[in-house]
Design a protein around this motif. Structure first.
Motif, PDB file in Angstrom:
ATOM      1  N   ARG A  47       1.507 -25.293 -15.157  1.00 59.10           N
ATOM      2  CA  ARG A  47       2.473 -26.403 -15.184  1.00 59.10           C
ATOM      3  C   ARG A  47       2.133 -27.394 -16.286  1.00 59.10           C
ATOM      4  NH1 ARG A  47       5.778 -27.124 -10.652  1.00 59.10           N
ATOM      5  NH2 ARG A  47       5.914 -29.345 -11.138  1.00 59.10           N
ATOM      6  N   ILE A  50       3.310 -26.030 -19.768  1.00 62.24           N
ATOM      7  CA  ILE A  50       4.742 -26.039 -20.114  1.00 62.24           C
ATOM      8  C   ILE A  50       5.371 -27.411 -19.875  1.00 62.24           C
ATOM      9  CG2 ILE A  50       5.668 -25.262 -17.871  1.00 62.24           C
ATOM     10  CD1 ILE A  50       7.499 -23.363 -19.543  1.00 62.24           C
ATOM     11  N   LEU A  52       5.596 -29.238 -17.017  1.00 66.58           N
ATOM     12  CA  LEU A  52       6.191 -29.576 -15.718  1.00 66.58           C
ATOM     13  C   LEU A  52       5.375 -30.654 -15.011  1.00 66.58           C
ATOM     14  CD1 LEU A  52       7.377 -26.132 -14.285  1.00 66.58           C
ATOM     15  CD2 LEU A  52       8.798 -28.120 -14.802  1.00 66.58           C
ATOM     16  N   ARG A  71       8.392 -33.481 -23.010  1.00 66.60           N
ATOM     17  CA  ARG A  71       9.247 -33.040 -21.913  1.00 66.60           C
ATOM     18  C   ARG A  71       9.272 -31.525 -21.824  1.00 66.60           C
ATOM     19  NH1 ARG A  71      14.257 -35.866 -23.482  1.00 66.60           N
ATOM     20  NH2 ARG A  71      14.964 -33.729 -23.691  1.00 66.60           N
ATOM     21  N   CYS A  72       9.368 -31.031 -20.600  1.00 63.81           N
ATOM     22  CA  CYS A  72       9.308 -29.590 -20.354  1.00 63.81           C
ATOM     23  C   CYS A  72      10.328 -28.810 -21.188  1.00 63.81           C
ATOM     24  CB  CYS A  72       9.528 -29.337 -18.868  1.00 63.81           C
ATOM     25  SG  CYS A  72       9.616 -27.612 -18.439  1.00 63.81           S
ATOM     26  N   ASP A  73      11.558 -29.306 -21.243  1.00 61.89           N
ATOM     27  CA  ASP A  73      12.575 -28.521 -21.950  1.00 61.89           C
ATOM     28  C   ASP A  73      12.280 -28.446 -23.450  1.00 61.89           C
ATOM     29  OD1 ASP A  73      13.312 -31.365 -21.577  1.00 61.89           O
ATOM     30  OD2 ASP A  73      15.017 -30.879 -22.843  1.00 61.89           O
ATOM     31  N   ALA A  76       9.574 -25.904 -23.889  1.00 62.41           N
ATOM     32  CA  ALA A  76      10.193 -24.587 -23.762  1.00 62.41           C
ATOM     33  C   ALA A  76      10.867 -24.184 -25.071  1.00 62.41           C
ATOM     34  CB  ALA A  76      11.210 -24.591 -22.621  1.00 62.41           C
ATOM     35  N   ARG A  77      11.544 -25.142 -25.692  1.00 59.66           N
ATOM     36  CA  ARG A  77      12.224 -24.840 -26.954  1.00 59.66           C
ATOM     37  C   ARG A  77      11.237 -24.513 -28.061  1.00 59.66           C
ATOM     38  NH1 ARG A  77      17.616 -26.637 -28.104  1.00 59.66           N
ATOM     39  NH2 ARG A  77      18.507 -27.442 -26.203  1.00 59.66           N
ATOM     40  N   ILE A  82       7.951 -19.420 -18.755  1.00 59.51           N
ATOM     41  CA  ILE A  82       7.150 -19.151 -17.557  1.00 59.51           C
ATOM     42  C   ILE A  82       7.899 -18.228 -16.596  1.00 59.51           C
ATOM     43  CG2 ILE A  82       7.969 -21.223 -16.332  1.00 59.51           C
ATOM     44  CD1 ILE A  82       5.064 -21.444 -15.198  1.00 59.51           C
ATOM     45  N   PRO A  84       7.648 -17.954 -12.934  1.00 58.09           N
ATOM     46  CA  PRO A  84       6.958 -18.805 -11.962  1.00 58.09           C
ATOM     47  C   PRO A  84       6.480 -18.032 -10.739  1.00 58.09           C
ATOM     48  CG  PRO A  84       9.313 -19.109 -11.793  1.00 58.09           C
ATOM     49  CD  PRO A  84       9.104 -18.171 -12.946  1.00 58.09           C
ATOM     50  N   GLY A 102      18.588 -17.885 -19.253  1.00 64.41           N
ATOM     51  CA  GLY A 102      17.436 -17.736 -20.152  1.00 64.41           C
ATOM     52  C   GLY A 102      17.866 -17.649 -21.605  1.00 64.41           C
ATOM     53  N   ARG A 105      19.562 -21.215 -24.240  1.00 65.03           N
ATOM     54  CA  ARG A 105      18.874 -22.150 -25.142  1.00 65.03           C
ATOM     55  C   ARG A 105      17.760 -21.429 -25.903  1.00 65.03           C
ATOM     56  NH1 ARG A 105      22.642 -24.659 -24.169  1.00 65.03           N
ATOM     57  NH2 ARG A 105      22.913 -26.686 -23.152  1.00 65.03           N
ATOM     58  N   ALA A 147      12.747 -15.057 -18.490  1.00 66.31           N
ATOM     59  CA  ALA A 147      11.785 -15.752 -19.356  1.00 66.31           C
ATOM     60  C   ALA A 147      11.763 -15.130 -20.753  1.00 66.31           C
ATOM     61  CB  ALA A 147      10.396 -15.714 -18.729  1.00 66.31           C
ATOM     62  N   THR A 150      14.342 -16.191 -23.514  1.00 69.90           N
ATOM     63  CA  THR A 150      14.179 -17.408 -24.310  1.00 69.90           C
ATOM     64  C   THR A 150      13.447 -17.087 -25.614  1.00 69.90           C
ATOM     65  OG1 THR A 150      12.036 -17.989 -23.345  1.00 69.90           O
ATOM     66  CG2 THR A 150      13.986 -18.780 -22.191  1.00 69.90           C
TER      67      THR A 150
ATOM     68  N   ILE B 177      12.992 -24.992 -12.951  1.00 69.71           N
ATOM     69  CA  ILE B 177      13.085 -23.735 -13.695  1.00 69.71           C
ATOM     70  C   ILE B 177      14.115 -23.873 -14.805  1.00 69.71           C
ATOM     71  CG2 ILE B 177      13.646 -21.286 -13.506  1.00 69.71           C
ATOM     72  CD1 ILE B 177      10.953 -22.218 -12.282  1.00 69.71           C
ATOM     73  N   GLU B 179      14.681 -26.490 -16.501  1.00 66.78           N
ATOM     74  CA  GLU B 179      13.992 -27.178 -17.595  1.00 66.78           C
ATOM     75  C   GLU B 179      13.108 -26.222 -18.388  1.00 66.78           C
ATOM     76  OE1 GLU B 179      12.349 -30.465 -15.058  1.00 66.78           O
ATOM     77  OE2 GLU B 179      13.011 -31.676 -16.758  1.00 66.78           O
ATOM     78  N   THR B 180      12.444 -25.301 -17.675  1.00 66.09           N
ATOM     79  CA  THR B 180      11.564 -24.382 -18.398  1.00 66.09           C
ATOM     80  C   THR B 180      12.349 -23.412 -19.272  1.00 66.09           C
ATOM     81  OG1 THR B 180      11.488 -22.609 -16.744  1.00 66.09           O
ATOM     82  CG2 THR B 180       9.942 -24.421 -16.455  1.00 66.09           C
ATOM     83  N   LEU B 181      13.668 -23.372 -19.100  1.00 65.83           N
ATOM     84  CA  LEU B 181      14.496 -22.525 -19.954  1.00 65.83           C
ATOM     85  C   LEU B 181      15.087 -23.324 -21.111  1.00 65.83           C
ATOM     86  CD1 LEU B 181      16.284 -20.463 -17.149  1.00 65.83           C
ATOM     87  CD2 LEU B 181      14.308 -19.793 -18.511  1.00 65.83           C
ATOM     88  N   GLY B 182      14.652 -24.574 -21.258  1.00 70.35           N
ATOM     89  CA  GLY B 182      15.063 -25.356 -22.415  1.00 70.35           C
ATOM     90  C   GLY B 182      16.243 -26.274 -22.177  1.00 70.35           C
ATOM     91  N   PHE B 183      16.635 -26.469 -20.921  1.00 71.92           N
ATOM     92  CA  PHE B 183      17.748 -27.367 -20.633  1.00 71.92           C
ATOM     93  C   PHE B 183      17.227 -28.766 -20.317  1.00 71.92           C
ATOM     94  CE2 PHE B 183      19.706 -23.313 -19.973  1.00 71.92           C
ATOM     95  CZ  PHE B 183      21.039 -23.501 -20.287  1.00 71.92           C
ATOM     96  N   ASN B 184      17.874 -29.765 -20.879  1.00 72.07           N
ATOM     97  CA  ASN B 184      17.553 -31.141 -20.552  1.00 72.07           C
ATOM     98  C   ASN B 184      18.286 -31.504 -19.264  1.00 72.07           C
ATOM     99  OD1 ASN B 184      17.264 -33.871 -20.313  1.00 72.07           O
ATOM    100  ND2 ASN B 184      17.744 -34.321 -22.458  1.00 72.07           N
TER     101      ASN B 184
END
Ligand SMILES: Nc1ncnc2c1ncn2[C@@H]1O[C@H](COP(=O)(O)OP(=O)(O)O)[C@@H](O)[C@H]1O
Ligand SMILES: [Mg+2]
Lengths: 235, 290
Positions: A47, A50, A52, A71-73, A76-77, A82, A84, A102, A105, A147, A150, B177, B179-184
């Protein structure tokens, strides 16, 4: 070249400290296993990687960038994904819709819907099913596919084998060669020490939030692992 | 007005009630926010429509679109500036914020427009009707119903065919989850409240063409929205739509039986549905629930 590095990382849940001064790194294209008993802090460490749960002290670097409090997003970008613990598919979405989330983005890269279906051919059959209707193994494939879509540079896998039959676990791990061939780095959390060892280049053992052992997977002895895992030599 | 006409009219006003419910259900389903100011937004939209029609030469369809866009912006801004600050497992802070906002809005409306009852005059369309098979049905209610149906279908397409729509549903399932895919997540929430308020605003403006309103009508609208959502079941578009129709029919038929009953029969029906649900006799009333 180092892809991700953790330096003296402490992670807290409120007042409760779960991770104590962890140092860890992973190179590009490497597979690193993270092992440890229940509650050792493996998921918490992922966590923090990434974004979280941000590390309270210490630094997390991706490609040299400080992403500790990003920030997590956004992390991720930058290319961290992950799978999970417990799979956590979007229950009201179909399999295909889960995968599309997935892809929506995604960074540019080799993973497309077709590539994921080629990796898990069975998924084509149940692509229109609701995610909640699937077996555990099928869900795990979707979680991995989601996952991968992405197009991560670093894939964090949290207990892929949790609650799955050994045969199904074998099938999922069999895909790892294909995934690694695309150059992605993998951090693999596992309680199954044998599998973790055989699927990784290096491993870290975590005990009560601290790293108690690190080394090349084929160099550390099972004896050393079990000592690091349980905190004491078993009789 | 015959009973058949009453039922048809009830269905047509029920489409709007469904939209009221939908706005509330979207905000609750996606963000777990109970928007107490929902009714005031509905009334605010009606006042905005009145004002635009009075002071600008814009035709009615354009006014509807302008109100929808303004409402979307309002919902977005409310989420972005206030509600996103109180995200978390506890729903009470958001309720307090929206309750405060509802009081402010109500009083601002009284200050600006006075406490009198208003209505929107849209000219000859108001009284045009179609007659067939011995029934006469107003053209306006039919148009309004058609708009409501189109909006429901549109929202359904949005939720199932577009990335933002799927993201709404995914955020309701597991926002971490997402968010972990890149969404705000906050952006998704802003858009969701924007959509919720816009839908309710359009419904509010359309309702204002059929029945009068005052700055104090918000509570009544909020109550309808709650009833629709609870009758129809949370998290189901079809449930909202059918719940709205049900309430609309009960209310209009009730008004035909007892012209002074107001919304009484709608509330009674809601109460009966709750009782039936409670005693598990009401599975036949659970249509449309997932
Ligand atoms: N959301 C949470 N809130 C508070 N404490 C937590 C939370 N999640 C995990 N913990 C605690 O942090 C520690 C590490 O948990 P976790 O990272 O899930 O371990 P592992 O994945 O190795 O089983 C445990 O003591 C656990 O109880
Ligand atoms: Mg864990």
């Amino acid at each position: 070249m180092t892809l991700l590095a953790l330096e003296n990382v402490d992670v807290f849940y409120g007042d409760l400290q779960a991770i104590f001064g962890v140092n860890l790194h992973i190179d590009q294209g490497e597979a690193v296993a993270l092992i440890g008993a229940n509650g050792a802090g493996k998921s918490t460490l992922l966590r923090a990687m990434i974004g979280l749960t941000a590390a309270r002290h210490g630094t997390v670097r991706l490609d040299g960038h400080d992403i500790t409090r990003e920030r997590c997003d956004l992390v991720a970008r930058r290319g961290v994904a992950i799978v999970p613990e417990g799979r956590r598919l979007f229950a009201s979405l179909t399999v295909e819709e889960n995968l599309l989330m997935g892809a929506a983005r995604a960074r540019p890269g080799p993973w497309t819907l077709d590539a994921v279906f080629a990796l898990f051919p069975a998924m084509r059959e149940f692509r229109h099913h609701n995610a909640a209707e699937l077996s555990g193994g099928q869900q795990q494939m979707v979680a991995v596919g989601r996952a991968l879509l992405t197009n991560p540079r670093l894939l964090l896998c949290d207990e892929l084998s949790l609650g799955l039959a050994p045969k199904v676990v074998g099938e999922i791990y069999a895909c790892f060669a294909g995934i690694r061939a695309t150059g992605v780095s993998i951090i693999l959390v596992e309680q199954d020490i044998v599998r973790a060892r055989s699927a990784s280049n290096r491993l870290y053992c975590l005990l009560k939030g601290r790293v108690t052992l690190e080394g090349a997977s084929d160099a550390v002895s099972l004896d050393a692992i079990s000592q690091a895992y349980f905190g004491e030599r078993r009789q | 007005m015959s009973y058949v006409e009453a039922v048809l009219n009830g269905l047509m006003v029920g489409g709007l009630y469904g939209l009221f419910g939908l706005g509330l259900a979207l905000a609750f389903g996606i963000m777990r926010i109970v928007n107490i100011a929902h009714g005031e937004f509905v009334v605010l939209a009606a006042y905005l429509g009145v004002t635009l029609l009075a002071v600008t030469p814009l035709p009615l369809p354009v006014v509807i679109v302008v109100v929808a866009i303004a409402a979307f912006a309002l919902g977005w801004t409310l989420q972005a500036t206030m509600l996103n600050r109180v995200l978390g497992p506890n729903p009470v802070p958001a309720m307090v914020i929206t309750m405060g906002l509802s009081i402010v809005l109500r009083n601002v409306l009284v200050k600006l427009y006075g406490a009198n009852i208003q209505s929107i005059d849209i000219g000859p369309l108001q009284t045009m009707g179609l007659a067939f098979g011995g029934l006469s049905i107003g053209l306006l209610p039919m148009l309004i119903f058609a708009i409501a149906v189109v909006l429901f279908v549109g929202v359904n397409l949005l939720l199932t065919r577009t990335t933002i729509g799927r993201a709404f549903r995914a955020a309701a399932d597991d926002y971490e989850i997402l968010e972990t895919l890149g969404f705000n997540r906050r952006r998704i929430y802003n858009a969701a409240l924007g959509l919720a308020v816009a839908l309710s605003a359009v419904a509010g403006l359309l309702l204002a063409m059929r029945s009068s309103f005052s700055p104090f009508s918000g509570v009544e609208r909020l109550l309808i929205a709650f009833e629709v959502v609870i009758i129809g079941g949370l998290g189901s578009l079809r449930g909202c739509f059918l719940g709205g129709l049900f309430l609309g029919v009960v209310q209009v038929v009730g008004l035909k039986l007892y012209p002074n009953s107001g919304p009484l029969f709608g509330h009674l029906a809601f109460f009966v549905v709750l009782l039936l649900r409670q005693s598990n006799l009401g599975s036949f009333l659970a249509w449309g629930r997932k």
